[in-house]
Design an enzyme around this catalytic site. Structure first.
Site, PDB file in Angstrom:
ATOM      1  N   LYS A  39     -60.053  99.222  82.276  1.00  0.00           N
ATOM      2  CA  LYS A  39     -60.992 100.319  82.063  1.00  0.00           C
ATOM      3  C   LYS A  39     -60.285 101.425  81.285  1.00  0.00           C
ATOM      4  O   LYS A  39     -59.479 102.158  81.845  1.00  0.00           O
ATOM      5  CB  LYS A  39     -61.527 100.888  83.384  1.00  0.00           C
ATOM      6  N   PRO A  73     -64.241 108.299  88.251  1.00  0.00           N
ATOM      7  CA  PRO A  73     -64.694 108.439  89.637  1.00  0.00           C
ATOM      8  C   PRO A  73     -65.712 107.381  90.058  1.00  0.00           C
ATOM      9  O   PRO A  73     -65.881 107.133  91.251  1.00  0.00           O
ATOM     10  CB  PRO A  73     -65.322 109.840  89.652  1.00  0.00           C
ATOM     11  N   GLY A  76     -63.721 103.435  88.137  1.00  0.00           N
ATOM     12  CA  GLY A  76     -62.349 103.341  88.647  1.00  0.00           C
ATOM     13  C   GLY A  76     -62.308 103.196  90.157  1.00  0.00           C
ATOM     14  O   GLY A  76     -61.527 102.391  90.706  1.00  0.00           O
ATOM     15  N   GLU A 114     -48.526 105.592  87.506  1.00  0.00           N
ATOM     16  CA  GLU A 114     -47.697 106.413  86.624  1.00  0.00           C
ATOM     17  C   GLU A 114     -48.480 107.696  86.421  1.00  0.00           C
ATOM     18  O   GLU A 114     -49.493 107.718  85.732  1.00  0.00           O
ATOM     19  CB  GLU A 114     -47.435 105.676  85.308  1.00  0.00           C
TER      20      GLU A 114
END
Length: 345
Positions: A39, A73, A76, A114
Site C-alpha cells: 500500500k 487509517p 493500513g 522504520e
C-alpha cells in the site's frame, strides 16, 4: 535449521522517498519467496503505480505481487489486523507505527517498523568545522527537510558556536526555494497540513527563546503559491524545547551548544528517537568511540553517505527491524529447527 519464507507480507510505505522505500521492502521479500501486498502512500500514489507496471512486465506468477491503494487509517489498519497477512512492515511516523503494531497484536504477526527520528549531529572540537557544518546543514535541507534520518540537532562546542552559526547561515541561505527550472534548490513541503506544522514549530522555537539565525515564519519572498518554507536555522536551542524534541519534517535546523564531550553524548541520547546519529572529528578513532555511545541504529562519521549494503533501522521509538544489506533478507524468513534431520551416527 531451515529458513522458510514468512508468507504474505503487507507493506505500508511513505510519500517522502516513495520508490526507495517500496523497493527496500519488496525486493528482499520477493527474493526469499514471500508474496507481497503493498500500500503506497495515498499522498504520492503514482510511483507505486509505475512500480506495479514494471513488476507486471517481469512475468511474476499471478498473486505474488499485489498493490492496493487507500488511506492509511483505513486500508493500513485493515492490513495490519488481517489474519491472512503474516507480517506487516511500515515506514512512517512513530504515531502510525504504534497504531499498526496495536492493530497487528491480535493476530500476533511480525511487525517491522522504520519510524521517525530527531538525529543528533555531534561536531567535536577537533572536527573540520567547515566540512562538518556544511554537510550537516545540507543533510537537513535536502528534500525540503522531509527525511527521517536528517541531522536536525547539531551539537557544537560552546566556544565555537558563533563560527558554526556563520557557516550554517551561509549554507542554509544557498538552498533557494522555488521552481527548480529557475535554478532553485528547494521545493515545497508535501501539503498544507505539513506547512502549518512547520510554521507552528518555528513559532514555538521563537516563543521558547531560541535565536533565529536565518529563515523563520511565512513563505519565502516572492512565493505566494505552493507550500514553500524558508530554510531555517535556530541557535541557542536547549534540548527541552519542543523544536529539539519533535520531528519537524521541514527545513529547520536546531543548533545546541555543549561544554564538554560527555554533555554532548548525553544530549544526543536524550530523545525518544534513535534512528540516526552523526559524528565529526579529524581523528577517526575518536569519532568511532563517540559513535559507539550514541543509541541509534545508523551512524555516519564525517559526512559518510548512505550505503544500502548495510542495515538501516532504529532504536527506541524509531522502530525495530532493519532494511537493506544482507540482514534485510532475514526480516522475511522464519527459522525452523528440525531435530533428527541428519541420520543418526
Amino acid at each position: 535449521m531451515l529458513k522458510e519464507p514468512i508468507g504474505v507480507c503487507g507493506f505500508i510505505t511513505p510519500w517522502n522517498w516513495p520508490v526507495h522505500q517500496m523497493c527496500a521492502k519488496t525486493a528482499p521479500a520477493l527474493a526469499v519467496g514471500c508474496t507481497v501486498i503493498l500500500k503506497p502512500s495515498e499522498v504520492a500514489p503514482f510511483s507505486g503505480q509505475i512500480l506495479a507496471e514494471i513488476i507486471a512486465a517481469c512475468d511474476l506468477p499471478p498473486g505474488v505481487f499485489n498493490m492496493i491503494f487507500g488511506e492509511g487509517p483505513v486500508v493500513g489498519s485493515a492490513m495490519a489486523s488481517h489474519p491472512g497477512i503474516d507480517m506487516i512492515s511500515i515506514t512512517g511516523s512513530t504515531r502510525a507505527g504504534i497504531e499498526v503494531a496495536r492493530n497487528a497484536a491480535a493476530t500476533v504477526k511480525r511487525v517491522h517498523q522504520e519510524l521517525g527520528g530527531k538525529s543528533p549531529n555531534i561536531v567535536l572540537d577537533d572536527a573540520d568545522l567547515k566540512a562538518a557544518v556544511t554537510g550537516g546543514v545540507n543533510g537537513v535541507m535536502m528534500n525540503s527537510g522531509q527525511s527521517c534520518r536528517a541531522p536536525t540537532r547539531m551539537l557544537v562546542p560552546r566556544a565555537r558556536l558563533d563560527e558554526v552559526c556563520a557557516i550554517a547561515k551561509e549554507v542554509a541561505e544557498s538552498w533557494t526555494p522555488g521552481d527548480p527550472a529557475a535554478g532553485s534548490r528547494m521545493g515545497p513541503v508535501i501539503s498544507e497540513a505539513a506547512w502549518h506544522k512547520v510554521q507552528r514549530l518555528i513559532k514555538a522555537g521563537l516563543d521558547a527563546g531560541a535565536t533565529l539565525v536565518t529563515g523563520g515564519l511565512g513563505k519565502p519572498e516572492g512565493l505566494t503559491e505552493g507550500y514553500y518554507c524558508k530554510p531555517t536555522v535556530f541557535r541557542d536551542v536547549t534540548n527541552d524545547m519542543e523544536i529539539a524534541r519533535e520531528e519537524i519534517f521541514g527545513p529547520v535546523l536546531c543548533i545546541l551548544a555543549y561544554d564538554d564531550e560527555e554533555e554532548a553524548i548525553a544530549i544526543a541520547n536524550d530523545t525518544e528517537y534513535g534512528l540516526g546519529g552523526y559524528v565529526h572529528s579529524t581523528n577517526l578513532e575518536h569519532a568511532r568511540k563517540v559513535a559507539a555511545r550514541i543509541r541509534a541504529g545508523y551512524i555516519s562519521l564525517n559526512n559518510a553517505g548512505l550505503d544500502i549494503s548495510v542495515p538501516f533501522g532504529g532504536y527506541k521509538h524509531s522502530g525495530n527491524g532493519r532494511e537493506f544489506g544482507q540482514h534485510a533478507f532475514g526480516e522475511f524468513l522464519e527459522l525452523k529447527s528440525v531435530l533428527g534431520f541428519a541420520p543418526a551416527t
